[in-house]
Design a protein around this motif. Structure first.
Motif, PDB file in Angstrom:
ATOM      1  N   SER A  95       0.824  -1.209   0.000  1.00  0.00           N
ATOM      2  CA  SER A  95       0.000   0.000   0.000  1.00  0.00           C
ATOM      3  C   SER A  95       0.860   1.261   0.000  1.00  0.00           C
TER       4      SER A  95
ATOM      5  N   LEU B 131      -5.232   2.135   2.447  1.00  0.00           N
ATOM      6  CA  LEU B 131      -5.002   2.212   3.878  1.00  0.00           C
ATOM      7  C   LEU B 131      -3.632   1.614   4.209  1.00  0.00           C
TER       8      LEU B 131
ATOM      9  N   THR C 271      -5.068  -3.892   4.531  1.00  0.00           N
ATOM     10  CA  THR C 271      -5.794  -3.693   3.276  1.00  0.00           C
ATOM     11  C   THR C 271      -6.339  -5.029   2.810  1.00  0.00           C
TER      12      THR C 271
ATOM     13  N   ASP D  94      -3.778  -2.271  -5.896  1.00  0.00           N
ATOM     14  CA  ASP D  94      -3.222  -2.671  -4.603  1.00  0.00           C
ATOM     15  C   ASP D  94      -4.026  -3.875  -4.142  1.00  0.00           C
TER      16      ASP D  94
HETATM   17 MG    MG Z   1      -1.887  -2.911   2.256  1.00  0.00          MG
END
Ligand code: MG
Ligand code: GDP
Length: 163
Positions: A16, A29, A37, A56
């Motif tokens: 992330s 996040l 996440t 992501d």
């Molecule tokens: Mg993450």
């Protein structure tokens, strides 16, 4: 031509953080807690003159909770299938773990192009971990620091011929 890059790997390796750096907004996040996440997030990435879509992905949790692990695995596989290129991130300081090996296996079977990135390698940190990552057999790892922005020029150079 544009492309889609999926950032994949186990929790807490810095996926992330890298996503945020490429997108330039804090859409994903980031947390000290591993695996925070849990969803796929898409953003418009810029790296030099390259413009691409970045995903992501949730990492693969080697947890005892089968339903969560299964869900995260399915999410990850979805990211891999949507992507033209997978950026497989490991933590260079931790070295290659069993979860990384398991995940490398999925990528070998499923991904079209894999780039390995040994993250958290700012300064001289993580040299041993990057060497371990080479032994995964997925190509020469890039040493990067998502947090400090190191290695982004190398990432650019490997993406250009694939774009
Ligand atoms: Mg993450
Ligand atoms: P994810 O679970 O793979 O998405 O990992 P995160 O991006 O949430 O990062 C997990 C932890 O690693 C956070 O505490 C980050 O600040 C830290 N981290 C991420 N990138 C780097 C880096 O390049 N160097 C160092 N030292 N820490 C990093």
């Amino acid at each position: 031509m544009s492309f889609t890059l999926a950032i994949v790997g186990r929790p807490n390796v810095g996926k992330s953080t890298l996503f945020n750096r490429l997108v330039g907004k804090r859409l994903a996040l980031v947390d000290d807690q591993p695996g925070v996440t849990r969803d796929l997030r898409e953003g418009a990435a810029r790296l030099g003159d390259l413009r691409f879509v970045v995903i992501d992905s949730a990492g693969l949790e080697m947890a005892e909770d089968d339903s969560l692990q299964g869900r995260m695995r399915r999410l990850t596989e979805r990211a891999v299938d949507e992507a033209d290129i997978c950026l497989f991130v490991i933590d260079a300081r931790a070295g290659v773990t069993a979860a990384d090996e398991y995940f490398a296996d999925i990528l070998r079977k499923r991904a079209r192009h894999v780039i390995v990135a040994a993250n958290k390698a700012e300064g001289r940190a993580g040299e041993a971990g990057a060497l371990e990552a080479y032994a995964l057999g997925l190509g020469e790892p890039l040493r990067i620091s998502a947090e400090h922005g190191e290695g982004m020029d190398d990432l650019y150079r490997v993406l250009v011929p694939l774009s």
